[in-house]
Design an enzyme around this catalytic site. Sequence first.
Site, PDB file in Angstrom:
ATOM      1  N   HIS A   1       0.851  -1.199   0.000  1.00 31.96           N
ATOM      2  CA  HIS A   1       0.000   0.000   0.000  1.00 31.96           C
ATOM      3  C   HIS A   1       0.884   1.244   0.000  1.00 31.96           C
ATOM      4  CE1 HIS A   1      -4.142   1.664   1.171  1.00 31.96           C
ATOM      5  NE2 HIS A   1      -3.366   2.708   0.931  1.00 31.96           N
TER       6      HIS A   1
ATOM      7  N   HIS B   1       1.438   4.799  -1.972  1.00 31.70           N
ATOM      8  CA  HIS B   1       0.905   5.753  -2.941  1.00 31.70           C
ATOM      9  C   HIS B   1       2.058   6.417  -3.686  1.00 31.70           C
ATOM     10  CE1 HIS B   1      -3.450   5.974  -1.819  1.00 31.70           C
ATOM     11  NE2 HIS B   1      -2.979   5.407  -0.709  1.00 31.70           N
TER      12      HIS B   1
ATOM     13  N   ASP C   1       2.029   8.769  -5.884  1.00 36.02           N
ATOM     14  CA  ASP C   1       1.928  10.226  -5.948  1.00 36.02           C
ATOM     15  C   ASP C   1       1.997  10.873  -4.569  1.00 36.02           C
ATOM     16  OD1 ASP C   1      -0.463   8.963  -5.439  1.00 36.02           O
ATOM     17  OD2 ASP C   1      -1.560   9.872  -7.090  1.00 36.02           O
TER      18      ASP C   1
ATOM     19  N   GLY D   1      -9.829   8.621  -1.395  1.00 33.71           N
ATOM     20  CA  GLY D   1     -10.203  10.024  -1.285  1.00 33.71           C
ATOM     21  C   GLY D   1     -11.206  10.262  -0.178  1.00 33.71           C
TER      22      GLY D   1
ATOM     23  N   HIS E   1     -10.317   1.663  -0.423  1.00 33.32           N
ATOM     24  CA  HIS E   1     -10.170   2.398   0.839  1.00 33.32           C
ATOM     25  C   HIS E   1     -11.552   2.465   1.492  1.00 33.32           C
ATOM     26  CE1 HIS E   1      -6.296   3.719  -0.757  1.00 33.32           C
ATOM     27  NE2 HIS E   1      -6.030   4.328   0.390  1.00 33.32           N
TER      28      HIS E   1
ATOM     29  N   GLU F   1     -12.330   4.321   6.836  1.00 29.09           N
ATOM     30  CA  GLU F   1     -11.421   5.361   7.325  1.00 29.09           C
ATOM     31  C   GLU F   1     -12.234   6.474   7.978  1.00 29.09           C
ATOM     32  OE1 GLU F   1      -7.610   6.083   4.785  1.00 29.09           O
ATOM     33  OE2 GLU F   1      -9.284   5.984   3.385  1.00 29.09           O
TER      34      GLU F   1
END
Length: 241
Positions: free
Chosen positions: A12, A14, A16, A170, A197, A200
């Site tokens: 996991h 990212h 970016d 997001g 995701h 969260e």
Amino acid sequence: MINPQLPLIDLHRHLDGNVRLETILDLGLQHNIDLPAKDVEALRPYIQVTDPQPGVMAFIAKFKWMISVLADCSACYRIAYENVLDAANEGLDYVELRFSPRFMAEPHGLNLVGVVEAVVSGTESGSQEANIPVNLIGILSRTYGEEIAWDELAALLTQADHLVALDLAGDEANFPGIRFSAHCRKAREAGLALTIHAGEASGAESVWQAIRDLGAVRIGHAIHAVEDDQLLDYIVANEIG
């Protein structure tokens, strides 16, 4: 004590959100982009999370300066390539890098397909050079809404043979997963696995929804899953990471 015989992996990461500070400064200089600092240590507080944050969107806000320097597709290639080299230098034996082409393209209006092609090419170059296996996961940034997610998915599917999964990331609280069921169905039909995701900013019901409605075989974070014992039992029984 860590068993040295066990492989070290990161499932996991990212792409970016994992950009060298030196690269941010260099690309900012190349493209005449105003940054909040002119040296690595002064820039660090704007990029790295060092204290508790109020929620997931506060973490995402840290990505701002990382994507602000992606002024062209060669910059996207560079950060993908460097991600792989950095993973190898950290001693990883395998890494999965996830990225949102829309998120990366937004600051400078880059072509989504071009961003995806650059990431695939940069990752492959880094993998060959560093001799580390790498797989890519495409992200739909739910924060932009359903219509833009279709554009993002279309761009990702141009390189479907180079992806192993689709992710949804997001603003979970304001853009629940149910709004992206059709997108996930199309990704599954294209042969991609789903890692979502969930749990969260929302509760355990969001994790259930990701599994039952979206077809997730892995969940990102799922910190609220602990609130539902039946959910935990289901996750274990079905080997959902």
